[in-house]
Design a protein around this motif. Structure first.
Motif, PDB file in Angstrom:
ATOM      1  N   LEU A 116      30.196 -56.719 -28.722  1.00  0.00           N
ATOM      2  CA  LEU A 116      31.383 -55.456 -28.201  1.00  0.00           C
ATOM      3  C   LEU A 116      32.706 -55.842 -29.263  1.00  0.00           C
ATOM      4  CD1 LEU A 116      31.831 -55.937 -24.022  1.00  0.00           C
ATOM      5  CD2 LEU A 116      30.734 -53.659 -25.767  1.00  0.00           C
ATOM      6  N   LEU A 117      32.517 -56.468 -30.016  1.00  0.00           N
ATOM      7  CA  LEU A 117      33.865 -56.973 -30.635  1.00  0.00           C
ATOM      8  C   LEU A 117      34.390 -56.089 -31.776  1.00  0.00           C
ATOM      9  CD1 LEU A 117      34.533 -60.953 -29.921  1.00  0.00           C
ATOM     10  CD2 LEU A 117      36.267 -58.987 -29.230  1.00  0.00           C
ATOM     11  N   ASP A 118      33.157 -55.743 -32.163  1.00  0.00           N
ATOM     12  CA  ASP A 118      32.669 -55.198 -33.730  1.00  0.00           C
ATOM     13  C   ASP A 118      32.564 -53.681 -33.304  1.00  0.00           C
ATOM     14  OD1 ASP A 118      31.765 -56.878 -35.486  1.00  0.00           O
ATOM     15  OD2 ASP A 118      29.630 -57.012 -34.511  1.00  0.00           O
ATOM     16  N   GLU A 163      36.117 -39.569 -20.098  1.00  0.00           N
ATOM     17  CA  GLU A 163      35.421 -40.086 -22.391  1.00  0.00           C
ATOM     18  C   GLU A 163      35.293 -41.938 -22.312  1.00  0.00           C
ATOM     19  OE1 GLU A 163      36.897 -36.347 -21.155  1.00  0.00           O
ATOM     20  OE2 GLU A 163      37.653 -37.712 -21.190  1.00  0.00           O
ATOM     21  N   THR A 164      36.610 -42.637 -21.678  1.00  0.00           N
ATOM     22  CA  THR A 164      36.434 -43.913 -22.589  1.00  0.00           C
ATOM     23  C   THR A 164      35.116 -44.300 -22.391  1.00  0.00           C
ATOM     24  OG1 THR A 164      39.077 -43.722 -23.248  1.00  0.00           O
ATOM     25  CG2 THR A 164      37.423 -45.268 -22.229  1.00  0.00           C
ATOM     26  N   LEU A 165      35.095 -44.361 -20.611  1.00  0.00           N
ATOM     27  CA  LEU A 165      34.317 -45.492 -19.912  1.00  0.00           C
ATOM     28  C   LEU A 165      33.291 -44.809 -20.272  1.00  0.00           C
ATOM     29  CD1 LEU A 165      35.314 -44.518 -16.091  1.00  0.00           C
ATOM     30  CD2 LEU A 165      35.537 -46.799 -17.535  1.00  0.00           C
ATOM     31  N   GLU A 166      32.395 -43.797 -20.602  1.00  0.00           N
ATOM     32  CA  GLU A 166      31.715 -42.644 -20.958  1.00  0.00           C
ATOM     33  C   GLU A 166      31.171 -43.752 -22.553  1.00  0.00           C
ATOM     34  OE1 GLU A 166      31.419 -38.464 -20.795  1.00  0.00           O
ATOM     35  OE2 GLU A 166      30.870 -38.748 -18.661  1.00  0.00           O
ATOM     36  N   GLU A 167      32.468 -43.460 -23.179  1.00  0.00           N
ATOM     37  CA  GLU A 167      31.586 -44.832 -24.823  1.00  0.00           C
ATOM     38  C   GLU A 167      31.659 -45.853 -24.028  1.00  0.00           C
ATOM     39  OE1 GLU A 167      35.210 -45.083 -28.871  1.00  0.00           O
ATOM     40  OE2 GLU A 167      36.098 -43.791 -26.764  1.00  0.00           O
ATOM     41  N   VAL A 168      32.190 -46.602 -23.907  1.00  0.00           N
ATOM     42  CA  VAL A 168      31.973 -47.398 -23.424  1.00  0.00           C
ATOM     43  C   VAL A 168      30.550 -47.849 -22.830  1.00  0.00           C
ATOM     44  CG1 VAL A 168      32.198 -50.228 -22.574  1.00  0.00           C
ATOM     45  CG2 VAL A 168      34.462 -48.801 -23.597  1.00  0.00           C
ATOM     46  N   ALA A 169      30.014 -47.130 -22.057  1.00  0.00           N
ATOM     47  CA  ALA A 169      28.993 -47.397 -21.377  1.00  0.00           C
ATOM     48  C   ALA A 169      27.681 -47.051 -22.932  1.00  0.00           C
ATOM     49  CB  ALA A 169      28.773 -46.284 -20.261  1.00  0.00           C
ATOM     50  N   ILE A 187      27.907 -47.950 -25.716  1.00  0.00           N
ATOM     51  CA  ILE A 187      28.383 -48.946 -27.012  1.00  0.00           C
ATOM     52  C   ILE A 187      27.260 -50.112 -26.209  1.00  0.00           C
ATOM     53  CG2 ILE A 187      29.941 -50.895 -27.364  1.00  0.00           C
ATOM     54  CD1 ILE A 187      32.019 -48.833 -27.715  1.00  0.00           C
ATOM     55  N   PHE A 188      27.342 -49.759 -25.270  1.00  0.00           N
ATOM     56  CA  PHE A 188      26.407 -50.814 -23.945  1.00  0.00           C
ATOM     57  C   PHE A 188      25.084 -51.183 -24.562  1.00  0.00           C
ATOM     58  CE2 PHE A 188      30.068 -52.539 -21.641  1.00  0.00           C
ATOM     59  CZ  PHE A 188      29.579 -54.303 -21.769  1.00  0.00           C
ATOM     60  N   ARG A 189      24.335 -49.185 -24.602  1.00  0.00           N
ATOM     61  CA  ARG A 189      23.482 -48.623 -24.501  1.00  0.00           C
ATOM     62  C   ARG A 189      22.446 -49.072 -26.070  1.00  0.00           C
ATOM     63  NH1 ARG A 189      25.244 -43.864 -22.141  1.00  0.00           N
ATOM     64  NH2 ARG A 189      24.338 -43.737 -19.923  1.00  0.00           N
ATOM     65  N   ARG A 235      22.184 -53.232 -26.159  1.00  0.00           N
ATOM     66  CA  ARG A 235      20.700 -52.673 -25.821  1.00  0.00           C
ATOM     67  C   ARG A 235      19.670 -52.378 -27.075  1.00  0.00           C
ATOM     68  NH1 ARG A 235      16.640 -51.111 -23.124  1.00  0.00           N
ATOM     69  NH2 ARG A 235      15.852 -51.840 -21.790  1.00  0.00           N
ATOM     70  N   GLU A 236      19.950 -51.945 -27.572  1.00  0.00           N
ATOM     71  CA  GLU A 236      18.940 -51.309 -28.901  1.00  0.00           C
ATOM     72  C   GLU A 236      18.567 -52.061 -30.024  1.00  0.00           C
ATOM     73  OE1 GLU A 236      18.629 -47.504 -31.588  1.00  0.00           O
ATOM     74  OE2 GLU A 236      18.992 -47.272 -29.154  1.00  0.00           O
ATOM     75  N   LYS A 237      19.859 -52.827 -29.744  1.00  0.00           N
ATOM     76  CA  LYS A 237      20.850 -53.469 -31.445  1.00  0.00           C
ATOM     77  C   LYS A 237      20.074 -54.787 -30.933  1.00  0.00           C
ATOM     78  CE  LYS A 237      23.040 -53.505 -33.906  1.00  0.00           C
ATOM     79  NZ  LYS A 237      24.754 -53.830 -34.825  1.00  0.00           N
ATOM     80  N   ALA A 238      19.686 -55.432 -29.367  1.00  0.00           N
ATOM     81  CA  ALA A 238      18.871 -56.684 -29.057  1.00  0.00           C
ATOM     82  C   ALA A 238      17.146 -57.041 -29.270  1.00  0.00           C
ATOM     83  CB  ALA A 238      19.278 -57.280 -27.884  1.00  0.00           C
ATOM     84  N   TYR A 239      16.570 -55.389 -28.994  1.00  0.00           N
ATOM     85  CA  TYR A 239      15.131 -55.279 -28.933  1.00  0.00           C
ATOM     86  C   TYR A 239      14.634 -54.867 -30.745  1.00  0.00           C
ATOM     87  CZ  TYR A 239      14.588 -55.143 -24.150  1.00  0.00           C
ATOM     88  OH  TYR A 239      14.341 -55.731 -22.591  1.00  0.00           O
ATOM     89  N   GLN A 240      15.868 -54.177 -31.346  1.00  0.00           N
ATOM     90  CA  GLN A 240      15.562 -54.331 -32.443  1.00  0.00           C
ATOM     91  C   GLN A 240      16.106 -55.239 -33.692  1.00  0.00           C
ATOM     92  OE1 GLN A 240      17.013 -49.820 -33.182  1.00  0.00           O
ATOM     93  NE2 GLN A 240      15.771 -48.917 -32.572  1.00  0.00           N
ATOM     94  N   ASP A 241      17.121 -55.706 -33.586  1.00  0.00           N
ATOM     95  CA  ASP A 241      17.438 -56.294 -34.552  1.00  0.00           C
ATOM     96  C   ASP A 241      18.654 -57.366 -33.500  1.00  0.00           C
ATOM     97  OD1 ASP A 241      18.425 -58.194 -37.166  1.00  0.00           O
ATOM     98  OD2 ASP A 241      19.512 -56.422 -37.527  1.00  0.00           O
TER      99      ASP A 241
END
Length: 120
Positions: free
Chosen positions: A33-35, A64-70, A72-74, A77-83
């Motif tokens: 999240l820091l990145d 809008e901010t809450l959707e942006e953070v959501a 980022i979490f998505r 999650r994708e990065k966790a599976y790919q890299d």
């Protein structure tokens, strides 16, 4: 979510399945999240939820901010599976890289001594 009861002002993510499938822990996600310029949420609390992240958005945050953070979490999650290795090394874009949390907890520096600077 870790609990299915009524959500008041916070919710707890249970990332144990993500860790099982990718090797990426809640700590890896928090550091990732820091990145994105997002301050990480409370880690590993409550203690009865393994790999927990407790999210507590304030009422002052816009939709809008809450959707942006959501989103980022998505992405994380994708990065966790790919890299997953990238998340194991996160954060990558901050001035200070991943700190040794165990060492910091066991030998905390409680005060910093500033050196006197000459006025010459």
């Amino acid at each position: 979510m870790a609990f299915v009861d009524t959500c008041m002002h916070e919710f707890v993510l249970d990332l144990s399945q993500l860790k099982k499938e990718t090797g990426c822990s809640a700590m890896d996600i928090a550091k990732g999240l820091l990145d994105y310029g997002v301050h990480p949420p409370t880690m590993y609390f409550p203690l009865i939820v393994h790999e927990a992240l407790m999210i507590e958005p304030t009422e002052t945050e816009s939709k809008e901010t809450l959707e942006e953070v959501a989103e980022i979490f998505r992405s994380l999650r994708e990065k966790a599976y790919q890299d997953p290795e990238a998340l194991h090394n996160a954060p990558l874009s901050t001035p200070v890289r991943r700190l040794d949390d165990v060492r910091a907890a066991r030998t905390p520096v409680l005060k910093y001594a500033f050196e006197a600077v000459s006025a010459e």
